[in-house]
Design a protein around this motif. Structure first.
Motif, PDB file in Angstrom:
ATOM      1  N   TYR A  48       0.830  -1.200   0.000  1.00  0.00           N
ATOM      2  CA  TYR A  48       0.000   0.000   0.000  1.00  0.00           C
ATOM      3  C   TYR A  48       0.870   1.257   0.000  1.00  0.00           C
ATOM      4  N   GLY A  49       0.348   2.284  -0.628  1.00  0.00           N
ATOM      5  CA  GLY A  49       1.085   3.521  -0.765  1.00  0.00           C
ATOM      6  C   GLY A  49       0.883   4.450   0.421  1.00  0.00           C
ATOM      7  N   VAL A  50       1.035   5.731   0.165  1.00  0.00           N
ATOM      8  CA  VAL A  50       0.891   6.754   1.207  1.00  0.00           C
ATOM      9  C   VAL A  50      -0.177   7.743   0.756  1.00  0.00           C
ATOM     10  N   ALA A  51      -0.567   8.630   1.646  1.00  0.00           N
ATOM     11  CA  ALA A  51      -1.528   9.677   1.296  1.00  0.00           C
ATOM     12  C   ALA A  51      -0.959  10.537   0.166  1.00  0.00           C
ATOM     13  N   VAL A 135      -7.536   5.013 -11.987  1.00  0.00           N
ATOM     14  CA  VAL A 135      -6.826   5.075 -10.705  1.00  0.00           C
ATOM     15  C   VAL A 135      -5.910   3.859 -10.548  1.00  0.00           C
ATOM     16  N   THR A 136      -6.360   2.699 -11.023  1.00  0.00           N
ATOM     17  CA  THR A 136      -5.504   1.501 -10.983  1.00  0.00           C
ATOM     18  C   THR A 136      -4.282   1.680 -11.865  1.00  0.00           C
ATOM     19  N   HIS A 141       2.337   3.066 -11.520  1.00  0.00           N
ATOM     20  CA  HIS A 141       3.511   3.937 -11.356  1.00  0.00           C
ATOM     21  C   HIS A 141       3.006   5.167 -10.624  1.00  0.00           C
ATOM     22  N   PRO A 142       2.971   5.097  -9.300  1.00  0.00           N
ATOM     23  CA  PRO A 142       2.245   6.100  -8.499  1.00  0.00           C
ATOM     24  C   PRO A 142       2.990   7.414  -8.320  1.00  0.00           C
ATOM     25  N   PHE A 157       4.030  14.870  -7.883  1.00  0.00           N
ATOM     26  CA  PHE A 157       2.921  14.225  -7.152  1.00  0.00           C
ATOM     27  C   PHE A 157       3.295  12.767  -6.955  1.00  0.00           C
ATOM     28  N   ARG A 158       2.974  12.237  -5.794  1.00  0.00           N
ATOM     29  CA  ARG A 158       3.198  10.817  -5.565  1.00  0.00           C
ATOM     30  C   ARG A 158       2.226  10.279  -4.526  1.00  0.00           C
ATOM     31  N   ILE A 159       1.934   8.982  -4.624  1.00  0.00           N
ATOM     32  CA  ILE A 159       1.141   8.277  -3.615  1.00  0.00           C
ATOM     33  C   ILE A 159       1.918   7.030  -3.178  1.00  0.00           C
TER      34      ILE A 159
END
Length: 593
Positions: A48-51, A135-136, A141-142, A157-159
């Motif tokens: 899982y990523g981050v906010a 979104v997927t 590549h978030p 920007f990153r998640i």
């Protein structure tokens, strides 16, 4: 062995044609995968990523979740200010002069016909799948960038967490998991299936949009969506003050939208929607290399970031639109859109409720259906977007778009690295014993050492790499044009596809391979590279030999190549779908978009 020349044909393999073919094909995984289960794609673990975060300056990051309390405070301040100024004589006179609506032409239609109601529902229904699959795709590549160089730390920007210092960290490792009810599907690195949903539904959304525009202009309804007078601006300001003061303007959407609605609808229909299409096409490798003047200014990353901002606009528009529909006279508003009548009966509400049942069922069922029937999703998606993929593949781009000044400072690694004994032995000897086997439906099958490959006519190009995950990078490639290989081995007329076999194994076992259309092998930007940026190809980027085909996405450019086979059809190769990722992760063998 002496270098080959025109007068001395390259040495044929000592292995018989059937034996060569069987030896490589036997190392492929021929399993027909039909479900996405816990072991799918080698059992990719959830991550899982981050906010969401936006970069401020060079190295500071702002957590976008802070926008929720900040936005709430600003809204409360806005309400207080609006209520305070409503009592001022000047503001009172301003609102009386500009009550909120701009006059329409005398021949403007009144009312909302049934076809707009149907278009509205179809657009809403399709957007659900487009947004969720989009979104997927982002989660694979978030990170988002403004330049074509996808350099870690330079994204805006990153998640996902910062990229670790491991020099062989891959883009696939960087992907993240989404909840199944949010992403479509939500599983980590399910971008192959997400793209079928996204691109396939995009074609239906585009068709729906074309019908909408035709009817819009043939029925005169366009006059209700296009600002025709300059007083729309002060009227929009007046409406904003009225909304914020909680003393809302009189709704007259049946005959004329208020100016704030008008501007929002105009931006959505005539700016955001076309830009969504244009920026989507801007991420196509073949179109970017063909339309060089455009892509040199507006890169794939600019297109990707803009595409994301358009997604944000659509989401914000939907949330605000639905909120105002339900709080400014729900029954009348629902009758306008769902029952094509200006009344406060319950007919529109019940039609709306039925449509919501359809939407909710589709929302809940989409991801489980995808996991149980991924091949159906793949086939339907290809049936919808395949014609465009095939059309764009026939574009042969010219070299010369980029110079050495454009080379990216960072070029992501990707794929499962080769770790077989044979490869490690060759690597330990600096590939002195390496031989490329070229066989199949050719007049002159050959085996070429790295020294012999370097003795062939040298080909060089500086091109941009487009990964299916979304990152890009520019590099200088040195090696042999595939046209030189074609001239050497002379494919037979029945040869239609070229199979590239890697030393690397796929996540679920079996050699990684990919099929390429033979006509693309004669393109000017299709080559076998043994150098990258004037240095021998590194281990992480495919040493000793990798494919470059600039009309395709990166996963089709096989790295660590050990053999090339010319075939009539790929149905009997591996899983029969034209490549390892197609067999295992439900990608497509045509991926020019």
């Amino acid at each position: 062995m002496e270098p080959p020349s025109k007068d001395r044909p390259l040495p044929a393999s000592d292995i018989g044609a059937e034996g060569v073919r069987a030896s490589f094909r036997a190392e492929l995984d021929r399993t027909r995968y039909t479900v996405v289960d816990e072991d799918w794609a080698g059992g990719v673990p959830a991550q899982y990523g981050v906010a969401p975060r936006v970069r401020i300056g060079h190295s500071k990051w702002f957590n976008l979740l802070w926008l929720i309390p900040i936005g709430l405070v600003l809204l409360l301040i806005g309400v207080a200010v609006a209520q305070g100024i409503r009592g001022l004589p000047a503001v009172h006179d301003f609102i009386r002069t500009y009550p909120g609506t701009s006059e329409l032409p005398d021949n403007a239609p009144v009312g909302i016909p049934a076809w707009i109601g149907w278009q509205h529902f179809l657009n809403m229904f399709l957007m659900i799948f487009i947004i969720r699959s989009g979104v997927t795709i982002l989660s694979d590549h978030p990170r988002l960038y403004w330049t074509r160089h996808s350099t870690p730390g330079k994204e805006w920007f990153r998640i996902q967490k910062p990229v670790p210092t491991n020099p062989l960290y891959t883009a696939k490792e960087d992907s993240i998991t989404l909840p199944n009810g949010v992403g479509l599907p939500g599983r980590r690195h399910s971008i192959g299936l997400a793209r079928w949903w996204h691109l396939g539904i995009d074609t239906l959304w585009l068709a729906n949009g074309i019908v909408f525009f035709v009817l819009l202009f043939t029925t005169g309804q366009w006059m209700r969506l296009v600002p025709l007078r300059w007083d729309v601006i002060p009227n929009a300001i007046s409406v904003a003050i009225q909304y914020l003061s909680l003393d809302w303007p009189t709704e007259s959407g049946w005959s004329n939208y208020n100016s704030l609605q008008l501007i929002a609808y105009f931006v959505t229909v005539f700016i955001a929607a076309p830009l969504a299409l244009i920026t989507g096409l801007g991420m196509s490798p073949v179109l970017s290399t063909r339309f060089r003047k455009v892509s040199s200014v507006f890169s794939i990353q600019f297109a990707r970031s803009t595409h994301f901002l358009i997604l944000c606009w659509f989401i914000i528009f939907i949330v605000v639109h639905v909120a105002l529909v339900l709080t400014t006279g729900a029954l009348r508003n629902l009758n306008h859109m769902y029952a094509s009548q200006d009344s406060e009966s319950w007919l529109g509400f019940w039609i709306f409720a039925a449509s919501m049942v359809v939407v909710v069922v589709a929302w809940v069922a989409a991801t489980p259906f995808t996991y149980r029937h991924p091949r159906v999703v793949q086939k339907v998606g290809y049936a919808l977007i395949g014609p465009a993929q095939r059309l764009f593949e026939h574009i042969d781009s010219k070299p010369g778009q980029y110079t050495e000044d454009d080379i990216s400072p960072y070029f992501w690694h990707n794929g499962k690295y080769p770790d077989t004994d044979d490869y490690q032995r060759l690597q330990a000897g600096n590939f002195a014993d390496y031989k490329l086997t070229v066989h199949g439906l050719v007049e002159h099958p050959v085996e070429l050492t790295l020294e012999q490959l370097r003795a062939l006519p040298h080909h060089e190009q500086i091109t941009q790499h487009f990964c299916i995950q979304g990152w890009s990078g520019i590099a200088k490639w040195g090696g042999i044009s595939m046209q030189t290989i074609l001239d050497t081995v002379k494919p037979k007329p029945e040869a239609k596809w070229v199979i590239f076999y890697s030393f690397a194994l796929g996540p679920e076992g079996g050699l990684y391979y990919d099929a390429q259309a033979i006509e693309q092998m004669s393109y000017r930007l299709t080559m076998l590279a043994y150098d990258m940026n004037d240095a021998p190809l590194s281990f992480g980027h495919g040493a000793p030999l990798r494919l470059r085909n600039e009309t395709q996405l990166g996963f089709k450019m096989v790295k660590w190549i050990q053999a090339i086979e010319f075939v009539e059809d790929f149905a009997e190769i591996g899983g029969g779908l034209g490549g390892y990722n197609n067999d295992h992760e439900f990608f497509g063998y045509r991926q020019s978009i």
